[in-house]
Design a protein around this motif. Structure first.
Motif, PDB file in Angstrom:
ATOM      1  N   GLU A  28       1.212  -1.041   0.122  1.00  0.00           N
ATOM      2  CA  GLU A  28      -0.135   0.184   0.207  1.00  0.00           C
ATOM      3  C   GLU A  28       1.215   1.344  -0.258  1.00  0.00           C
ATOM      4  N   PHE A  29       0.342   2.150  -1.023  1.00  0.00           N
ATOM      5  CA  PHE A  29       1.029   3.666  -0.706  1.00  0.00           C
ATOM      6  C   PHE A  29       0.223   4.834  -0.109  1.00  0.00           C
ATOM      7  N   LYS A  30       0.618   4.906   0.103  1.00  0.00           N
ATOM      8  CA  LYS A  30      -0.269   6.332   0.775  1.00  0.00           C
ATOM      9  C   LYS A  30       0.668   7.725   0.592  1.00  0.00           C
ATOM     10  N   GLN A  31      -0.143   8.513  -0.166  1.00  0.00           N
ATOM     11  CA  GLN A  31       0.943   9.301  -0.879  1.00  0.00           C
ATOM     12  C   GLN A  31       0.034  10.984   0.268  1.00  0.00           C
ATOM     13  N   GLY A  32       0.992  12.210   1.014  1.00  0.00           N
ATOM     14  CA  GLY A  32       0.637  13.852   1.553  1.00  0.00           C
ATOM     15  C   GLY A  32       2.373  13.650   1.495  1.00  0.00           C
ATOM     16  N   LYS A  33       1.704  14.605   2.394  1.00  0.00           N
ATOM     17  CA  LYS A  33       2.449  15.103   3.441  1.00  0.00           C
ATOM     18  C   LYS A  33       3.674  14.804   3.776  1.00  0.00           C
ATOM     19  N   ASN A  34       3.444  13.565   4.039  1.00  0.00           N
ATOM     20  CA  ASN A  34       4.465  12.820   4.492  1.00  0.00           C
ATOM     21  C   ASN A  34       4.948  11.350   3.323  1.00  0.00           C
ATOM     22  N   PRO A  35       4.773  10.904   2.879  1.00  0.00           N
ATOM     23  CA  PRO A  35       4.623   9.096   1.414  1.00  0.00           C
ATOM     24  C   PRO A  35       4.652   8.189   1.992  1.00  0.00           C
ATOM     25  N   GLU A  36       4.489   7.474   2.515  1.00  0.00           N
ATOM     26  CA  GLU A  36       4.349   5.611   2.734  1.00  0.00           C
ATOM     27  C   GLU A  36       3.769   4.997   2.531  1.00  0.00           C
ATOM     28  N   LEU A  37       5.373   4.351   1.700  1.00  0.00           N
ATOM     29  CA  LEU A  37       5.059   2.361   1.355  1.00  0.00           C
ATOM     30  C   LEU A  37       4.899   1.398   2.612  1.00  0.00           C
TER      31      LEU A  37
END
Length: 155
Positions: A28-37
Motif C-alpha cells: 500500500e502506498f499512501k501519498q500526502g505530506k509524508n508519503p509511506e510505502l
C-alpha cells in the motif's frame, strides 16, 4: 507524486520475501505530506515483530535501487496484515478454507448481512460457507463486501 504500481513493487519484493520465509499479503502506498510505502507480510503461524524487522532490513536497500517513487522520499513500513484484514487474493481465501470467518454482504441472505461461519470452499467466483449444522450458502463474490478471519474475543 508518481510512483510505481503496487503490483510492480510486490512482484519486485516477492523473491526477497521468499528468501526471508514470508509472503507479501499486500502493498500500500499512501501519498500526502509524508508519503509511506507499507508492505504487509505474513508467514505460517503468523508473523512476529522480529521477522518484520528482518524483512524490512532485507528489502530496504533493494527498494532504494528499484526506486518506487522515482527519487522522491518516502517512509518504508513493514507490518503484519492484522486479523481483521479483509481477504483480497485467491491465497487469502484458499488458506482459510475450513476455518471460521466473518462475512459482510451487500445483499442480505435470510434477512442478515453479517455471518460468522466456516469457509468451505472458494473457486474465484464464489465462496461456500457453513452458517450452521443445517445451513450452507454459496455466495457470489460480487455480494461479498468483506470476509476476514473470525475474531474470538471470548476465547
Amino acid at each position: 507524486m508518481k510512483v510505481k504500481s503496487e503490483l510492480e513493487i510486490k512482484e519486485f519484493l516477492t523473491p526477497i520475501a521468499e528468501k526471508v520465509g514470508v509472503r507479501i499479503v499486500d502493498v500500500e502506498f499512501k501519498q500526502g505530506k509524508n508519503p509511506e510505502l507499507t508492505v504487509y507480510a505474513d508467514k505460517e503461524g503468523g508473523i512476529d515483530l522480529d521477522t518484520c524487522e528482518i524483512f524490512h532490513r532485507a528489502i530496504d536497500e533493494p527498494l532504494d535501487s528499484f526506486d518506487p517513487t522515482f527519487g522522491l522520499p518516502y517512509t518504508l513500513n513493514v507490518s503484519s496484515p492484522g486479523v481483521d484484514r479483509p481477504f483480497n487474493t485467491d491465497e487469502d481465501f484458499l488458506s482459510h478454507v475450513g476455518e471460521k470467518v466473518e462475512i459482510k454482504l451487500k445483499n442480505s441472505i435470510k434477512g442478515k448481512k453479517m455471518y460468522d461461519c466456516v469457509l468451505l470452499s472458494y473457486d474465484g467466483k464464489s465462496v461456500t460457507v457453513k452458517v450452521s449444522d443445517k445451513e450452507t450458502f454459496t455466495i457470489d463474490l460480487k455480494n461479498l463486501v468483506k470476509m476476514n478471519e473470525f475474531i474470538d474475543f471470548n476465547g
